[in-house]
Design a protein around this motif. Structure first.
Motif, short mmCIF file in Angstrom:
data_model
loop_
_atom_site.label_atom_id
_atom_site.label_comp_id
_atom_site.label_asym_id
_atom_site.label_seq_id
_atom_site.Cartn_x
_atom_site.Cartn_y
_atom_site.Cartn_z
N UNK A 91 -9.53 8.45 9.99
CA UNK A 91 -8.92 9.09 8.83
C UNK A 91 -9.64 10.41 8.59
N UNK A 92 -8.88 11.47 8.44
CA UNK A 92 -9.43 12.80 8.16
C UNK A 92 -9.11 13.13 6.71
N UNK A 93 -10.13 13.23 5.87
CA UNK A 93 -9.91 13.49 4.45
C UNK A 93 -10.09 12.22 3.65
N UNK A 94 -11.13 12.17 2.83
CA UNK A 94 -11.44 10.96 2.08
C UNK A 94 -11.15 11.07 0.61
N UNK A 95 -10.05 11.72 0.26
CA UNK A 95 -9.71 11.92 -1.14
C UNK A 95 -8.69 10.93 -1.68
N UNK A 96 -7.74 11.45 -2.45
CA UNK A 96 -6.76 10.63 -3.17
C UNK A 96 -5.98 9.68 -2.27
N UNK A 97 -5.59 10.16 -1.10
CA UNK A 97 -4.81 9.35 -0.17
C UNK A 97 -5.69 8.76 0.93
N UNK A 98 -6.59 9.56 1.46
CA UNK A 98 -7.39 9.14 2.62
C UNK A 98 -8.30 7.96 2.35
N UNK A 99 -8.98 7.97 1.22
CA UNK A 99 -9.94 6.89 0.96
C UNK A 99 -9.27 5.52 0.83
N UNK A 100 -8.19 5.40 0.02
CA UNK A 100 -7.56 4.08 -0.05
C UNK A 100 -6.92 3.64 1.25
N UNK A 101 -6.45 4.59 2.07
CA UNK A 101 -5.92 4.21 3.38
C UNK A 101 -7.04 3.63 4.23
N UNK A 102 -8.18 4.31 4.26
CA UNK A 102 -9.32 3.81 5.03
C UNK A 102 -9.76 2.45 4.53
N UNK A 103 -9.81 2.29 3.21
CA UNK A 103 -10.21 1.01 2.61
C UNK A 103 -9.24 -0.10 3.01
N UNK A 104 -7.94 0.20 2.93
CA UNK A 104 -6.93 -0.79 3.26
C UNK A 104 -6.95 -1.18 4.72
N UNK A 105 -7.16 -0.21 5.59
CA UNK A 105 -7.22 -0.50 7.02
C UNK A 105 -8.43 -1.38 7.33
N UNK A 106 -9.58 -1.04 6.73
CA UNK A 106 -10.79 -1.82 6.98
C UNK A 106 -10.61 -3.27 6.56
N UNK A 107 -9.81 -3.50 5.53
CA UNK A 107 -9.56 -4.87 5.06
C UNK A 107 -8.72 -5.67 6.06
#
Length: 280
Positions: free
Chosen positions: A9-25
């Motif tokens: 994921x490139x960009x850990x803001x409004x969209x990037x962080x929850x996407x990364x969190x959801x994928x890790x789950x």
């Protein structure tokens, strides 16, 4: 089922962080690319420091982590920001990444030539030209941003340029990020590679927003102040019809499959309405 097992994921803001969190789950490998190591990554996500404008450096990171999918979640609210994704696109191609998800997450950009949507479309066309498979995800306006972009949070009214009778798509941030996670971990590559996914949580004209927020419409010719040019351009896009996730710029009409066609790829999911998001 998808064959993608490793994500960047490139960009850990409004969209990037929850996407990364959801994928890790989902118990898959997830890295978050950042220019600095000052941010604390979500649980299960590895933060990797890299200059995202350096093609060779990003390529090396993607190869090292055997990345299948790159998701760009940078702020692409200008043509310059959209163009800033190009080194990542080149790196993804060089690293033999299977799928690139550009930072669309807004109004449809295909066929657009001006402004930030023109910049997004140019980048998508470039990825296509070099043979990098991509999935473009259109969402309309983030539902949470209605008060900010319509001026409701400053003057208590809904700002409109033009008549305000053109439908606009609205999708909440959790629905958008949740869909991305679902799509990348549950759908087969054939439904993602070189495909366009259109999402819509709710639909309303700007005039219809006013009674939802128990207020009135304010007709303006432009918006001044910081960010005024961007908001003016956005409201003009809404008036022209391009605020709908189903907008077809080439033919100046809605696509036949509809603005919420991508919703069908997440069966059983409840998409939040404007009233639900804003507790109206």
């Amino acid at each position: 089922m998808t064959t993608y097992k490793s994500f960047a994921v490139v960009g850990g803001g409004t969209v990037g962080r929850p996407i990364a969190t959801g994928l890790a789950a989902q118990n898959v490998s997830v890295i978050l690319l950042s220019r600095s190591l000052t941010k604390t990554p979500p649980s299960g996500v590895q933060l990797v420091q890299v200059d995202t404008s350096d093609v060779a450096a990003v390529t090396a990171v993607l190869k090292e982590h055997n990345v299948d999918v790159v998701i760009s979640a940078i702020n692409a609210g200008s043509a310059e920001n959209a163009a800033a994704q190009k080194p990542v696109v080149d790196a993804a191609k060089a690293a033999a990444v299977k799928l690139y998800v550009p930072s669309e997450f807004g109004c449809p950009s295909d066929g657009q030539t001006e402004g930030f949507l023109g910049g997004k479309n140019k980048l998508a066309e470039y990825a296509k030209s070099i043979g990098l498979p991509s999935a473009r995800i259109y969402t309309g306006l983030f539902t949470e941003y209605i008060p900010l972009l319509t001026g409701y949070n400053t003057n208590g009214k809904i700002r409109v340029i033009g008549k305000g009778d053109t439908p606009v798509s609205f999708t909440s941030i959790p629905d958008i990020t949740g869909f991305v996670v679902h799509a990348l971990t549950a759908l087969p590559p054939s439904e993602l590679e070189n495909r366009t996914l259109r999402l819509e949580g709710d639909r309303a004209t700007l005039n219809e927003l006013a009674p939802k927020f128990n207020t009135s419409v304010e007709h303006v010719d432009s918006v001044s102040g910081e960010g005024g040019d961007f908001v003016t351009h956005l409201l003009e896009l809404f008036e022209a019809g391009a605020g709908s996730s189903g907008w077809d710029q080439a033919n100046k009409r809605e696509v036949s499959e509809g603005a919420a066609s991508g919703n069908l790829s997440w069966p059983g999911h409840h998409w939040k309405t404007i009233k639900e998001v804003h507790n109206l």
